[in-house]
Design a protein around this motif. Sequence first.
Motif, short mmCIF file in Angstrom:
data_model
loop_
_atom_site.label_atom_id
_atom_site.label_comp_id
_atom_site.label_asym_id
_atom_site.label_seq_id
_atom_site.Cartn_x
_atom_site.Cartn_y
_atom_site.Cartn_z
N UNK A 10 0.83 -1.21 0.00
CA UNK A 10 0.00 0.00 0.00
C UNK A 10 0.86 1.26 0.00
N UNK A 11 0.40 2.22 -0.79
CA UNK A 11 1.16 3.48 -0.87
C UNK A 11 1.15 4.17 0.47
N UNK A 12 2.25 4.75 0.85
CA UNK A 12 2.28 5.46 2.14
C UNK A 12 1.30 6.63 2.10
N UNK A 13 0.67 6.92 3.21
CA UNK A 13 -0.29 8.03 3.24
C UNK A 13 0.39 9.34 2.86
N UNK A 14 -0.34 10.11 2.03
CA UNK A 14 0.21 11.39 1.59
C UNK A 14 0.11 12.41 2.73
N UNK A 15 1.18 13.10 2.95
CA UNK A 15 1.16 14.13 3.98
C UNK A 15 0.37 15.33 3.47
N UNK A 16 -0.33 15.96 4.36
CA UNK A 16 -1.07 17.16 3.99
C UNK A 16 -0.09 18.20 3.45
N UNK A 17 -0.45 18.77 2.30
CA UNK A 17 0.45 19.72 1.65
C UNK A 17 0.70 20.92 2.55
N UNK A 18 1.97 21.22 2.70
CA UNK A 18 2.32 22.39 3.49
C UNK A 18 2.30 23.61 2.59
N UNK A 19 1.56 24.60 2.99
CA UNK A 19 1.43 25.81 2.19
C UNK A 19 2.06 26.99 2.89
N UNK A 20 2.52 27.90 2.11
CA UNK A 20 2.98 29.17 2.65
C UNK A 20 1.80 29.82 3.38
N UNK A 21 2.02 30.41 4.56
CA UNK A 21 0.91 30.99 5.33
C UNK A 21 0.09 32.00 4.54
N UNK A 22 0.75 32.82 3.71
CA UNK A 22 0.02 33.81 2.92
C UNK A 22 -0.90 33.13 1.92
N UNK A 23 -0.38 32.05 1.31
CA UNK A 23 -1.18 31.30 0.34
C UNK A 23 -2.35 30.60 1.03
N UNK A 24 -2.08 30.02 2.19
CA UNK A 24 -3.16 29.35 2.93
C UNK A 24 -4.25 30.34 3.31
N UNK A 25 -3.87 31.50 3.77
CA UNK A 25 -4.84 32.52 4.16
C UNK A 25 -5.70 32.94 2.96
N UNK A 26 -5.06 33.10 1.80
CA UNK A 26 -5.80 33.49 0.59
C UNK A 26 -6.79 32.40 0.18
N UNK A 27 -6.38 31.13 0.32
CA UNK A 27 -7.26 30.01 -0.03
C UNK A 27 -8.47 30.00 0.89
N UNK A 28 -8.25 30.19 2.18
CA UNK A 28 -9.35 30.22 3.14
C UNK A 28 -10.31 31.36 2.80
N UNK A 29 -9.75 32.52 2.49
CA UNK A 29 -10.60 33.68 2.17
C UNK A 29 -11.44 33.42 0.93
N UNK A 30 -10.84 32.85 -0.11
CA UNK A 30 -11.58 32.57 -1.35
C UNK A 30 -12.70 31.58 -1.10
N UNK A 31 -12.41 30.54 -0.32
CA UNK A 31 -13.45 29.54 -0.05
C UNK A 31 -14.53 30.13 0.83
N UNK A 32 -14.17 31.04 1.73
CA UNK A 32 -15.17 31.70 2.58
C UNK A 32 -16.13 32.52 1.74
N UNK A 33 -15.63 33.20 0.73
CA UNK A 33 -16.49 33.96 -0.18
C UNK A 33 -17.53 33.04 -0.80
N UNK A 34 -17.08 31.93 -1.34
CA UNK A 34 -17.98 30.97 -1.97
C UNK A 34 -18.95 30.36 -0.96
N UNK A 35 -18.44 30.01 0.21
CA UNK A 35 -19.24 29.35 1.25
C UNK A 35 -20.36 30.26 1.75
#
Length: 223
Positions: A10-35
């Motif tokens: 079995x393939x080893x479990x993929x680690x959650x992608x580590x994102x730059x904090x600024x990028x992560x914040x932008x992703x959260x904001x974009x999804x919040x707009x849609x949500x």
Amino acid sequence: MKTLSKTRRPAPPREQQRLDPTEREAIIAREAVSFFAEHGFEGQTRELARRLGITQPLLYRYFPSKEALIERVYQEVFVGRWNPSWEKIITDRSVPLKARLGRFYREYAQVILTYEWIRLFMFAGLKNLGLNARYLKMLRERAFEKVIEEIRFEYGRPSTGDLPITVLEIEMVWGLHAAIFYLGVRQFIYSMPLETDVDSIIDAKVATFLGGVRTVLPAKTSP
């Protein structure tokens, strides 16, 4: 002779992608707009975190409260999408007023007549978050007052610097603006598609507005 099949590990479990904090914040904001556009501001941050594939504590690391997240949505959608060049379009007297207003509202409509913008604005008003009042104050200062000044100049009436804007003048500009905003309400609140293109509707509304607005303008000053 039987051949032994190779067993796959079995393939080893993929680690959650580590994102730059600024990028992560932008992703959260974009999804919040849609949500929030989909669920309204009653939507729970727990559900938003689930959609993002992150934990709620991680979400709160970037936005310490739901109010902070809603403020970011306001800045992203309502403040961030305002184009300062629109104010120059309105006041450029080298171009006929009808053409200026038509261009401004056609470009403005491309920004606001979207699923996210219309629904967020409506939900914010229903929730009484104060976002609408802040946005409309900005709209009055950056657009409405400039439109009235240009209309007065067009029809030879006193400048707004010499004679304050009247309630009726503001109401007439509100009427034009609200008529264009309502095109989005019909589409994204009532699910009623428009029967002709938005630009044609806007041009007709601007022409009708300019044809009648002079009746509420201050009288011309005596020479």
